[in-house]
Write a protein that holds these residues in place. Structure first.
Motif, short mmCIF file in Angstrom:
data_model
loop_
_atom_site.label_atom_id
_atom_site.label_comp_id
_atom_site.label_asym_id
_atom_site.label_seq_id
_atom_site.Cartn_x
_atom_site.Cartn_y
_atom_site.Cartn_z
N ASP A 37 0.81 -1.22 0.00
CA ASP A 37 0.00 0.00 0.00
C ASP A 37 0.84 1.27 0.00
O ASP A 37 2.04 1.24 0.24
CB ASP A 37 -0.92 0.01 1.22
CG ASP A 37 -0.17 0.21 2.53
OD1 ASP A 37 0.84 -0.48 2.76
OD2 ASP A 37 -0.60 1.05 3.33
N LEU A 55 -8.91 -1.09 -2.83
CA LEU A 55 -9.18 -1.09 -1.40
C LEU A 55 -8.62 0.19 -0.79
O LEU A 55 -7.47 0.56 -1.04
CB LEU A 55 -8.55 -2.29 -0.71
CG LEU A 55 -8.63 -2.32 0.83
CD1 LEU A 55 -10.08 -2.36 1.31
CD2 LEU A 55 -7.84 -3.49 1.37
N VAL A 57 -8.45 2.20 3.06
CA VAL A 57 -8.65 2.05 4.50
C VAL A 57 -8.49 3.42 5.15
O VAL A 57 -7.54 4.15 4.88
CB VAL A 57 -7.64 1.05 5.10
CG1 VAL A 57 -7.79 0.97 6.62
CG2 VAL A 57 -7.82 -0.32 4.48
N LYS A 70 -13.36 0.70 5.73
CA LYS A 70 -12.86 0.22 4.44
C LYS A 70 -13.87 0.52 3.35
O LYS A 70 -15.08 0.50 3.59
CB LYS A 70 -12.62 -1.29 4.48
CG LYS A 70 -11.55 -1.71 5.43
CD LYS A 70 -11.40 -3.21 5.41
CE LYS A 70 -10.36 -3.64 6.44
NZ LYS A 70 -10.23 -5.11 6.49
N HIS A 72 -14.21 -0.68 -0.91
CA HIS A 72 -13.64 -1.53 -1.94
C HIS A 72 -13.92 -0.94 -3.33
O HIS A 72 -14.91 -0.23 -3.51
CB HIS A 72 -14.23 -2.94 -1.85
CG HIS A 72 -13.90 -3.61 -0.55
ND1 HIS A 72 -12.72 -4.29 -0.35
CD2 HIS A 72 -14.56 -3.65 0.63
CE1 HIS A 72 -12.69 -4.76 0.89
NE2 HIS A 72 -13.80 -4.38 1.50
N TRP A 99 -17.96 4.34 4.62
CA TRP A 99 -16.98 3.38 5.16
C TRP A 99 -17.69 2.17 5.74
O TRP A 99 -18.69 2.30 6.44
CB TRP A 99 -16.11 4.04 6.23
CG TRP A 99 -15.37 5.22 5.72
CD1 TRP A 99 -15.62 6.52 5.98
CD2 TRP A 99 -14.25 5.19 4.83
NE1 TRP A 99 -14.73 7.32 5.30
CE2 TRP A 99 -13.88 6.54 4.58
CE3 TRP A 99 -13.53 4.18 4.21
CZ2 TRP A 99 -12.83 6.89 3.76
CZ3 TRP A 99 -12.48 4.53 3.38
CH2 TRP A 99 -12.13 5.87 3.16
#
Length: 101
Positions: A37, A55, A57, A70, A72, A99
């Protein structure tokens, strides 16, 4: 207001502009299990981490609450938009996103 990014290899980029954010995000093309990441962190402790596949976060790395969120399949442009909001200190708008916790 201060913010910084970590690139794929963990190198710090202090207060990158939009183009530098794009370059760091482009580095995800080389992601692997050890380096999965890139992230943008604000001085408030809030952080967005982007992974391959879309993804994203959202978490506060200073106090650990609330639970990380999270999303997606977030588009590259949406990640960059949210990075820009966080860099500007607009925590409220980022927090208002859908989220999953």
């Amino acid at each position: 207001m201060s913010y910084f990014m970590y690139d794929l290899m963990g190198e710090t980029h202090d207060e990158p502009d939009a183009e530098a954010m794009r370059r760091v995000l482009d580095g995800l093309a080389e992601a692997d299990d050890e380096h999965p990441d890139v992230s943008l962190s604000h001085e408030s402790g809030w952080c967005l981490s982007a992974f391959t596949g879309g993804l994203l976060v959202w978490e506060n790395t200073d106090n650990g609450s609330p639970a990380p969120g999270k999303m997606h399949k977030v588009s590259r442009e949406e990640v960059l938009r949210l990075f820009g909001l966080l860099a500007a200190g607009d925590i409220t708008t980022v927090e208002e996103q859908p989220w999953q916790r």
